[in-house]
Design a protein around this motif. Structure first.
Motif, PDB file in Angstrom:
ATOM      1  N   ILE A 157       0.877  -1.116  -0.109  1.00 16.12           N
ATOM      2  CA  ILE A 157      -0.045   0.118  -0.043  1.00 16.12           C
ATOM      3  C   ILE A 157       0.815   1.230   0.155  1.00 16.12           C
ATOM      4  O   ILE A 157       2.140   1.200   0.445  1.00 16.12           O
ATOM      5  N   PRO A 158       0.378   2.412  -0.311  1.00 11.02           N
ATOM      6  CA  PRO A 158       1.129   3.695  -0.494  1.00 11.02           C
ATOM      7  C   PRO A 158       2.013   3.909   0.729  1.00 11.02           C
ATOM      8  O   PRO A 158       3.148   4.229   0.609  1.00 11.02           O
ATOM      9  N   GLU A 159       1.560   3.671   1.975  1.00 12.59           N
ATOM     10  CA  GLU A 159       2.253   4.131   3.063  1.00 12.59           C
ATOM     11  C   GLU A 159       3.647   3.106   3.253  1.00 12.59           C
ATOM     12  O   GLU A 159       4.598   3.682   3.543  1.00 12.59           O
ATOM     13  N   VAL A 160       3.491   1.890   2.966  1.00 16.32           N
ATOM     14  CA  VAL A 160       4.594   1.193   2.877  1.00 16.32           C
ATOM     15  C   VAL A 160       5.487   1.334   1.732  1.00 16.32           C
ATOM     16  O   VAL A 160       6.808   1.339   1.734  1.00 16.32           O
ATOM     17  N   ILE A 161       5.019   1.453   0.516  1.00 15.20           N
ATOM     18  CA  ILE A 161       5.844   1.861  -0.522  1.00 15.20           C
ATOM     19  C   ILE A 161       6.536   3.035  -0.415  1.00 15.20           C
ATOM     20  O   ILE A 161       7.863   3.139  -0.583  1.00 15.20           O
ATOM     21  N   ARG A 162       5.959   3.928   0.206  1.00 15.22           N
ATOM     22  CA  ARG A 162       6.615   5.308   0.370  1.00 15.22           C
ATOM     23  C   ARG A 162       7.892   5.238   1.390  1.00 15.22           C
ATOM     24  O   ARG A 162       8.904   5.644   0.956  1.00 15.22           O
ATOM     25  N   GLY A 163       7.743   4.462   2.340  1.00 18.02           N
ATOM     26  CA  GLY A 163       8.625   3.900   3.363  1.00 18.02           C
ATOM     27  C   GLY A 163       9.964   3.181   2.671  1.00 18.02           C
ATOM     28  O   GLY A 163      11.011   3.682   2.884  1.00 18.02           O
ATOM     29  N   ILE A 164       9.684   2.326   1.770  1.00 22.07           N
ATOM     30  CA  ILE A 164      10.598   1.602   1.146  1.00 22.07           C
ATOM     31  C   ILE A 164      11.226   2.382   0.249  1.00 22.07           C
ATOM     32  O   ILE A 164      12.639   2.375   0.103  1.00 22.07           O
ATOM     33  N   ASN A 165      10.717   3.493  -0.613  1.00 23.08           N
ATOM     34  CA  ASN A 165      11.605   4.216  -1.619  1.00 23.08           C
ATOM     35  C   ASN A 165      12.303   5.447  -0.728  1.00 23.08           C
ATOM     36  O   ASN A 165      13.347   5.561  -1.137  1.00 23.08           O
ATOM     37  N   ALA A 166      11.805   5.887   0.328  1.00 22.44           N
ATOM     38  CA  ALA A 166      12.518   7.094   1.060  1.00 22.44           C
ATOM     39  C   ALA A 166      13.793   6.280   1.692  1.00 22.44           C
ATOM     40  O   ALA A 166      14.899   6.797   1.476  1.00 22.44           O
ATOM     41  N   PHE A 167      13.652   4.948   2.362  1.00 22.57           N
ATOM     42  CA  PHE A 167      14.742   4.147   2.601  1.00 22.57           C
ATOM     43  C   PHE A 167      15.850   4.129   1.640  1.00 22.57           C
ATOM     44  O   PHE A 167      17.149   4.363   1.837  1.00 22.57           O
ATOM     45  N   THR A 168      15.435   3.692   0.280  1.00 18.56           N
ATOM     46  CA  THR A 168      16.338   3.417  -0.578  1.00 18.56           C
ATOM     47  C   THR A 168      16.955   4.596  -1.116  1.00 18.56           C
ATOM     48  O   THR A 168      18.218   4.536  -1.463  1.00 18.56           O
ATOM     49  N   LEU A 169      16.170   5.869  -1.210  1.00 16.09           N
ATOM     50  CA  LEU A 169      16.759   7.008  -1.535  1.00 16.09           C
ATOM     51  C   LEU A 169      17.987   7.348  -0.520  1.00 16.09           C
ATOM     52  O   LEU A 169      18.963   7.945  -0.962  1.00 16.09           O
ATOM     53  N   GLY A 170      17.896   7.121   0.754  1.00 12.67           N
ATOM     54  CA  GLY A 170      18.692   7.325   1.637  1.00 12.67           C
ATOM     55  C   GLY A 170      20.100   6.341   1.304  1.00 12.67           C
ATOM     56  O   GLY A 170      21.100   6.818   1.569  1.00 12.67           O
ATOM     57  N   VAL A 171      19.639   5.280   1.019  1.00 13.15           N
ATOM     58  CA  VAL A 171      20.849   4.183   0.664  1.00 13.15           C
ATOM     59  C   VAL A 171      21.662   4.852  -0.369  1.00 13.15           C
ATOM     60  O   VAL A 171      22.632   4.639  -0.099  1.00 13.15           O
ATOM     61  N   LYS A 172      20.994   5.038  -1.509  1.00 12.47           N
ATOM     62  CA  LYS A 172      21.566   5.363  -2.779  1.00 12.47           C
ATOM     63  C   LYS A 172      22.465   6.719  -2.461  1.00 12.47           C
ATOM     64  O   LYS A 172      23.268   6.915  -3.276  1.00 12.47           O
ATOM     65  N   SER A 173      21.965   7.514  -1.590  1.00 15.43           N
ATOM     66  CA  SER A 173      22.553   8.823  -1.498  1.00 15.43           C
ATOM     67  C   SER A 173      23.889   8.904  -1.016  1.00 15.43           C
ATOM     68  O   SER A 173      24.641   9.705  -1.048  1.00 15.43           O
TER      69      SER A 173
END
Length: 353
Positions: A157-173
């Motif tokens: 659901i958007p809540e969980v997908i949003r968290g995964i994406n934010a986490f990944t953006l942090g990782v990739k940064s």
């Protein structure tokens, strides 16, 4: 003498009026899991207990492990019939039952967590958990050696997908070579499934894992394998001290106390609350001693930037899994776009469905 008596009478009337203006609150809470889950429901209950200390909160009660669906309608109705004038329903699946019961109880204020439907006597509330998720991703990106990071996730659901994406953006940064592998459990609270999902990403080579689940089972699986782990909901160090790095955490008291005061003072109005780290509703738990000082320094700098708005997590350029630009350079996603997020960013392995 008459003037003195008049003054005393005026003071008494004023005091009585001020007391009467502060309506006494009887708050009811509906929980999706048990208060002992050490995660989501535990965090909500800690907020309830803090709210209960307010002088105008006469009492608060809760009902735990309420299934999302028809049972929720019946149980919310039961709280309404027992004289509660403020009811919090604390899981996404309670949205329609909350609206349904609210229609029949216009004199009661309802607050639904993480939903999007409102009414004259129904508001919604949530926190910008994607902010500390991003910061925890920075930690994971710096701590991984294999460049494989696991993410045990509940529902697509958007809540969980949003968290995964934010986490990944942090990782990739901080680590462009790292990837984040997602495994869905399709449960909020199931320690067995969470542990199995964690083991599957550990088997696939992940040396750091995180989660969007309600128990510390994934952390315990990581510790058993000698991997690092990032928790969720509350500080979870005691469950896996040899693996634990940090946790994105909730402080529900920051919101519950404000809402209770508004209802008591008669200033409450229906709105969609979505507070971030600047309000103290969400945060990143202190980093453990396993995290080196240089990484802690980076995270602290990023945290300051997120809190003061200098860094906005979902600002482009952002690519999806196919490499297509979905957020152009310089553009920041709107709240509506973030709340309906249904794609994975570049660097995530798995399907957002």
């Amino acid at each position: 003498m008459k003037k003195i008596l008049l003054a005393l009478l005026t003071a008494v009337l004023f005091t009585a009026g001020a007391s009467a203006a502060d309506k006494q609150i009887k708050a009811g809470f509906i929980y999706v899991g048990p208060v002992g889950d050490a995660g989501w429901t535990y965090a909500h209950d800690q907020g309830r207990l803090e709210m209960e200390k307010l002088p105008y909160v006469e009492k608060s009660t809760y009902i735990e492990s309420v299934p999302e669906g028809a049972d929720a309608t019946r149980i919310i109705t039961g709280l309404a019939k027992k004289g509660h004038n403020l009811i919090f329903t604390t899981s996404f699946g309670y949205m329609d039952p909350t609206i349904e019961v609210a229609k029949r109880n216009k004199d009661i204020i309802f607050m639904h967590c993480s939903g999007y439907k409102t009414a004259e006597n129904v508001g919604t509330y949530f926190g910008r958990m994607y902010q500390p998720r991003y910061l925890s991703g920075v930690v994971a990106g710096k701590m991984t050696k294999s460049n494989a990071i696991g993410y045990v996730a509940a529902f697509p659901i958007p809540e969980v997908i949003r968290g995964i994406n934010a986490f990944t953006l942090g990782v990739k940064s901080v680590n462009p070579a790292a990837t984040v592998k997602v495994v869905w459990t399709h449960t909020w609270f199931d320690p067995g499934k969470e542990r199995e999902a964690a083991e599957s990403v550990l088997d696939a080579g992940a040396d750091v894992i995180t989660m969007h689940q309600d128990t510390p089972a994934p952390l315990q699986a990581a510790e058993k394998r000698g991997a690092y782990a990032i928790g969720y909901n509350v500080e979870m160090k005691k469950f896996a001290p040899k693996a634990y790095l940090t946790s994105p955490v909730w402080n529900w008291a920051a919101l519950y106390k404000v809402v209770a005061e508004q209802v008591s003072k008669g200033t409450w109005k229906s709105e969609q609350i979505w507070w971030g780290m600047e309000h103290g509703l969400v945060d990143l738990a202190p980093l453990s001693d396993l995290v080196p000082a240089d990484v802690k320094k980076i995270v602290e700098e990023r945290k300051t930037a997120v809190k003061n708005g200098t860094t906005k997590v979902f600002t482009g350029p952002i690519k999806d899994q196919s490499g297509k630009i979905v957020v152009p350079a310089g553009k920041t996603m709107t709240d509506a776009e973030m709340l309906s997020m249904n794609f994975f960013v570049e660097g995530v392995q798995g399907s957002p469905k």
